[in-house]
Enzyme design. Sequence first.
Site, short mmCIF file in Angstrom:
data_model
loop_
_atom_site.label_atom_id
_atom_site.label_comp_id
_atom_site.label_asym_id
_atom_site.label_seq_id
_atom_site.Cartn_x
_atom_site.Cartn_y
_atom_site.Cartn_z
N HIS A 14 0.86 -1.18 0.00
CA HIS A 14 0.00 0.00 0.00
C HIS A 14 0.90 1.24 0.00
CE1 HIS A 14 -2.88 -2.96 2.05
NE2 HIS A 14 -3.28 -2.81 0.81
N ARG A 56 -3.02 4.72 -1.20
CA ARG A 56 -3.02 3.30 -0.87
C ARG A 56 -2.85 2.46 -2.13
NH1 ARG A 56 -4.60 -0.01 3.36
NH2 ARG A 56 -5.75 -1.93 2.86
N ARG A 64 -5.30 -7.62 -2.56
CA ARG A 64 -6.45 -8.48 -2.83
C ARG A 64 -6.37 -9.03 -4.25
NH1 ARG A 64 -6.20 -7.00 1.63
NH2 ARG A 64 -7.86 -6.41 3.08
N HIS A 106 3.37 -3.82 6.70
CA HIS A 106 2.24 -2.90 6.65
C HIS A 106 2.22 -2.01 7.89
CE1 HIS A 106 -0.04 -4.76 3.26
NE2 HIS A 106 0.68 -5.82 3.61
N GLU A 165 2.06 -6.04 10.80
CA GLU A 165 1.19 -4.86 10.85
C GLU A 165 1.54 -4.07 12.10
OE1 GLU A 165 -1.49 -2.64 8.90
OE2 GLU A 165 -1.77 -4.77 8.47
#
Length: 294
Positions: A14, A56, A64, A106, A165
């Site tokens: 992202h 993003r 995805r 992330h 994350e």
Amino acid sequence: MNKIKRLVIVGGTHGNELTGIYLVKKFERSPQLIQRSSFETCTLLANPKAYEIGKRFVDTDLNRCFQRQDLHNLNLSSYEAQRAKVIYQTYGTKGTLEANLMIDLHSSTSNMGLTIILARQLPYNLQLAAYLTSVNPNVKILYSEPQTLENPYLDSICEFGCSIEVGAVAQGTLNATLFQQTEELIYAILDYVEAYNKETPLRVQDTLMVYQSIRTIDYPRNATGEIQAMIHPRLQFQDYQALHPGEPIFLTFDGEEIVYEGDKVVYPVFINEAAYYEKGIAMFMTLPIEIATI
């Protein structure tokens, strides 16, 4: 299990999550930091165009785009769909630089701290996660099965992999503490793989506590899809904390509390994640469970 021959550190899946992007840039400037004797470590800036424009994604969420049916669909022509195919053809199964392990970096606007996200309960993934919790007790493990028949996430193109994350950090910004903590986790991963390859595996516990995602909750919305309430102030930044039935989770714009109506205690995560507004997700509900690492 065979030895890990190639590991890939991914940043910028992202384009507005800068922690991973600037770690990848650092490692590209100083590759000796991530090289070990028993395997090759590669770096990847996954979505360079999104990074260039500070968003993003350009057309769609790259994370995805990795279902096998999509990777082989010639009719998918968005930037991210094409980028996913290039990444898969390079590092995926039978790719030109086929990788065995992928670490996808992330950051989150939610108070996720240091979270390892697993989409598959493979022994190697679990043992690696257990080792990281022993290195840093603040590390949390989130097990989140894909909602689709095939895993659409970037780290799924390798036999083994996970996402890291970290948060809370605003989109398009850096947090020095989280940057350094993420960097230390990466070095710990590399050391673990090195020890495993040399058949001197680092000791891990037989069980691992993970937070298993059980469902997602959307914001209250009206008939046209417009949000009608906010995350309640008492819940904001309370990721991984117990939420009891009857406790407030939302607050309407008129000040009315909306309570959690479930029948058991849950532990919300990704609370008020900025990137998930468009996905219709206000939070993930999880349950802590212990699983065997062997």
